[in-house]
Design an enzyme around this catalytic site. Sequence first.
Site, PDB file in Angstrom:
ATOM      1  N   TYR A  32       0.832  -1.205   0.000  1.00 35.11           N
ATOM      2  CA  TYR A  32       0.000   0.000   0.000  1.00 35.11           C
ATOM      3  C   TYR A  32       0.862   1.249   0.000  1.00 35.11           C
ATOM      4  O   TYR A  32       2.080   1.194   0.217  1.00 35.11           O
ATOM      5  CB  TYR A  32      -0.953   0.011   1.213  1.00 35.11           C
ATOM      6  CG  TYR A  32      -0.297   0.397   2.514  1.00 35.11           C
ATOM      7  CD1 TYR A  32       0.557  -0.488   3.175  1.00 35.11           C
ATOM      8  CD2 TYR A  32      -0.494   1.659   3.071  1.00 35.11           C
ATOM      9  CE1 TYR A  32       1.179  -0.123   4.364  1.00 35.11           C
ATOM     10  CE2 TYR A  32       0.132   2.024   4.258  1.00 35.11           C
ATOM     11  CZ  TYR A  32       0.957   1.133   4.899  1.00 35.11           C
ATOM     12  OH  TYR A  32       1.580   1.489   6.063  1.00 35.11           O
ATOM     13  N   ARG A  51       8.001   3.566  -5.170  1.00 37.57           N
ATOM     14  CA  ARG A  51       8.122   2.659  -4.017  1.00 37.57           C
ATOM     15  C   ARG A  51       7.069   1.557  -4.091  1.00 37.57           C
ATOM     16  O   ARG A  51       7.352   0.405  -3.768  1.00 37.57           O
ATOM     17  CB  ARG A  51       7.980   3.445  -2.704  1.00 37.57           C
ATOM     18  CG  ARG A  51       8.116   2.546  -1.475  1.00 37.57           C
ATOM     19  CD  ARG A  51       8.120   3.336  -0.176  1.00 37.57           C
ATOM     20  NE  ARG A  51       6.856   4.001   0.071  1.00 37.57           N
ATOM     21  CZ  ARG A  51       6.623   4.822   1.092  1.00 37.57           C
ATOM     22  NH1 ARG A  51       7.571   5.078   1.982  1.00 37.57           N
ATOM     23  NH2 ARG A  51       5.452   5.400   1.249  1.00 37.57           N
ATOM     24  N   ARG A 100      -8.061 -21.233   0.696  1.00 32.31           N
ATOM     25  CA  ARG A 100      -7.016 -20.661   1.555  1.00 32.31           C
ATOM     26  C   ARG A 100      -5.791 -21.554   1.483  1.00 32.31           C
ATOM     27  O   ARG A 100      -5.783 -22.666   2.014  1.00 32.31           O
ATOM     28  CB  ARG A 100      -7.497 -20.543   3.000  1.00 32.31           C
ATOM     29  CG  ARG A 100      -6.458 -19.863   3.892  1.00 32.31           C
ATOM     30  CD  ARG A 100      -6.900 -19.726   5.346  1.00 32.31           C
ATOM     31  NE  ARG A 100      -5.864 -19.039   6.121  1.00 32.31           N
ATOM     32  CZ  ARG A 100      -4.763 -19.627   6.606  1.00 32.31           C
ATOM     33  NH1 ARG A 100      -4.553 -20.919   6.408  1.00 32.31           N
ATOM     34  NH2 ARG A 100      -3.861 -18.927   7.269  1.00 32.31           N
ATOM     35  N   HIS A 102      -1.310 -21.148   1.236  1.00 33.21           N
ATOM     36  CA  HIS A 102      -0.249 -20.148   1.364  1.00 33.21           C
ATOM     37  C   HIS A 102       0.425 -19.803   0.036  1.00 33.21           C
ATOM     38  O   HIS A 102       0.786 -18.656  -0.214  1.00 33.21           O
ATOM     39  CB  HIS A 102       0.821 -20.625   2.361  1.00 33.21           C
ATOM     40  CG  HIS A 102       0.402 -20.490   3.799  1.00 33.21           C
ATOM     41  ND1 HIS A 102      -0.707 -21.116   4.309  1.00 33.21           N
ATOM     42  CD2 HIS A 102       0.944 -19.786   4.816  1.00 33.21           C
ATOM     43  CE1 HIS A 102      -0.831 -20.807   5.598  1.00 33.21           C
ATOM     44  NE2 HIS A 102       0.159 -19.993   5.930  1.00 33.21           N
ATOM     45  N   LYS A 149       6.596  -2.039   2.017  1.00 32.83           N
ATOM     46  CA  LYS A 149       5.421  -1.380   2.612  1.00 32.83           C
ATOM     47  C   LYS A 149       4.230  -2.330   2.518  1.00 32.83           C
ATOM     48  O   LYS A 149       3.297  -2.141   1.728  1.00 32.83           O
ATOM     49  CB  LYS A 149       5.144  -0.032   1.933  1.00 32.83           C
ATOM     50  CG  LYS A 149       4.243   0.878   2.777  1.00 32.83           C
ATOM     51  CD  LYS A 149       4.321   2.305   2.288  1.00 32.83           C
ATOM     52  CE  LYS A 149       3.272   3.209   2.927  1.00 32.83           C
ATOM     53  NZ  LYS A 149       3.386   3.352   4.376  1.00 32.83           N
ATOM     54  N   GLU A 182      13.207   2.917  13.430  1.00 35.91           N
ATOM     55  CA  GLU A 182      12.254   3.957  13.034  1.00 35.91           C
ATOM     56  C   GLU A 182      11.175   3.996  14.100  1.00 35.91           C
ATOM     57  O   GLU A 182      11.388   3.504  15.209  1.00 35.91           O
ATOM     58  CB  GLU A 182      11.698   3.662  11.630  1.00 35.91           C
ATOM     59  CG  GLU A 182      11.010   2.317  11.498  1.00 35.91           C
ATOM     60  CD  GLU A 182      10.416   2.068  10.117  1.00 35.91           C
ATOM     61  OE1 GLU A 182      10.222   3.018   9.340  1.00 35.91           O
ATOM     62  OE2 GLU A 182      10.110   0.895   9.833  1.00 35.91           O
ATOM     63  N   LEU A 206      11.365   1.391   6.795  1.00 41.01           N
ATOM     64  CA  LEU A 206      10.736   1.757   5.525  1.00 41.01           C
ATOM     65  C   LEU A 206      11.481   2.942   4.913  1.00 41.01           C
ATOM     66  O   LEU A 206      11.793   3.899   5.623  1.00 41.01           O
ATOM     67  CB  LEU A 206       9.280   2.151   5.776  1.00 41.01           C
ATOM     68  CG  LEU A 206       8.482   2.383   4.500  1.00 41.01           C
ATOM     69  CD1 LEU A 206       8.064   1.054   3.895  1.00 41.01           C
ATOM     70  CD2 LEU A 206       7.249   3.230   4.768  1.00 41.01           C
TER      71      LEU A 206
HETATM   72  N1  PMP Z   1       7.920   4.013   8.588  1.00 47.13           N
HETATM   73  C1  PMP Z   1       6.776   3.315   8.659  1.00 47.13           C
HETATM   74  C2  PMP Z   1       6.787   2.013   9.386  1.00 47.13           C
HETATM   75  C3  PMP Z   1       5.595   3.809   8.083  1.00 47.13           C
HETATM   76  O1  PMP Z   1       4.459   3.119   8.150  1.00 47.13           O
HETATM   77  C4  PMP Z   1       5.631   5.072   7.411  1.00 47.13           C
HETATM   78  C5  PMP Z   1       4.399   5.608   6.743  1.00 47.13           C
HETATM   79  N2  PMP Z   1       3.343   5.822   7.609  1.00 47.13           N
HETATM   80  C6  PMP Z   1       6.842   5.770   7.383  1.00 47.13           C
HETATM   81  C7  PMP Z   1       7.975   5.209   7.956  1.00 47.13           C
HETATM   82  C8  PMP Z   1       6.945   7.104   6.705  1.00 47.13           C
HETATM   83  O2  PMP Z   1       6.841   6.929   5.314  1.00 47.13           O
HETATM   84  P1  PMP Z   1       6.310   8.097   4.369  1.00 47.13           P
HETATM   85  O3  PMP Z   1       7.156   9.273   4.638  1.00 47.13           O
HETATM   86  O4  PMP Z   1       6.493   7.541   3.007  1.00 47.13           O
HETATM   87  O5  PMP Z   1       4.886   8.340   4.731  1.00 47.13           O
END
Ligand code: PMP
Length: 285
Positions: A32, A51, A100, A102, A149, A182, A206
Site C-alpha cells: 500500500y 516505491r 485458503r 499459502h 510497505k 524507526e 521503511l
Molecule cells: N515508517 C513506517 C513504518 C511507516 O508506516 C511510514 C508511513 N506511515 C513511514 C515510515 C513514513 O513513510 P512516508 O514518509 O512515506 O509516509
Amino acid sequence: MNIAFLNGSYLPLEEAKISPLDRGFLFGDGIYEVVPSYAGKMVGFAPHIERMNSGLSAIGINLDWSQSDWQDLCTQLIEKNGSGNLGIYLHVSRGADSKRFHGFPENVTPTVFAFAFDIAPPPIADKALAKKYTVSTGRDLRWERCQIKSTALLGNVLHFQQGYDQGNDETLLFNADNQLTEASSCNAYIVKNGVVITPPLNNQLLPGITRQLLLDILRRDGSIPVEERIVTMDEVRNADEAWITSSSKEIGAVVEIDGEPVGNGEVGDIWLAAQTLYTAGKYNY
Ligand code: PMP
C-alpha cells in the site's frame, strides 16, 4: 460522501466489498501507499508510485498499471472527494483466491483498492504553532523485511498501541543492539550539535518518501548538515532535538521520550529551519 475505487469502479466507500478469500484479507498479502494531497496538489507522487512498484515486484505481484494510470486514479479521487487535506490510500493485494492456501495462486487478478481520507493540514513552520509529539520507546519486534510497505501491519499496530496506551503519539523502535530503526508509522531522526542524523536505509526500516524528500531538500540547501548512520539509544536520549516524519505529518517535533524532555523540552530551531525548507520545497517532487 466518500467515493472509493475498487477494481475499476468508483463507488461510495461503504459499498466497496471484497471477497473474504482475498489474500490481502487472509494473509496481509499486499502493498500500500499513502500519498498526501493539499488543496489538490500531491506531494511526492512519483516517488510514492516508484516505491509501490518496487514493493509489488519484491513480493511478486504483477500489476499492469502505468504511472499515468495511478495519476488518473489519484486525480479522480481528489476531484470526487473535495480538494482539502487528503491522504490518498492506494492498495494492491495479490487478489481473491478460491481457497485458503499459502502458495501464490495462479491466474488471480490483483485487487486494486483506493480511497481518500482527511488528514491534518500540513505543519506551519512556526514553533508556537507546532504540534509537540511525545513518544515511548520499545524493542523493534517486527520482521526483517521492513523496507517493504506491506499491508501486513500487525507488528506496527502493536508497536503503535504500546506508545498510545502510555498516552503518547508514537513508539521509537530499537533493534537488539539498541540502535534506532524507526517508529511504528514514521521515520525517526535526532539532531545533535546542529547535525540531522537518521538511520541508514536497510531491511530494518521503511524508505519513507518524506525522509527521501527531506534529506534531498536539506542537502540541496546545504545549511543544515545531514548524516545517515547508526543512531544509538544513548544518542537518542541525549539528543538536542528528535523528529518523526511521515506523509501525513511532514516533520513532527518530538519533545518528550519516555516522559523525559528532549533537549530543553521545546520545539527546536533546527526543526523550524527544516520545516521551513520542507514547506517551500515539497511540491517539487
Ligand atoms: N515508517 C513506517 C513504518 C511507516 O508506516 C511510514 C508511513 N506511515 C513511514 C515510515 C513514513 O513513510 P512516508 O514518509 O512515506 O509516509
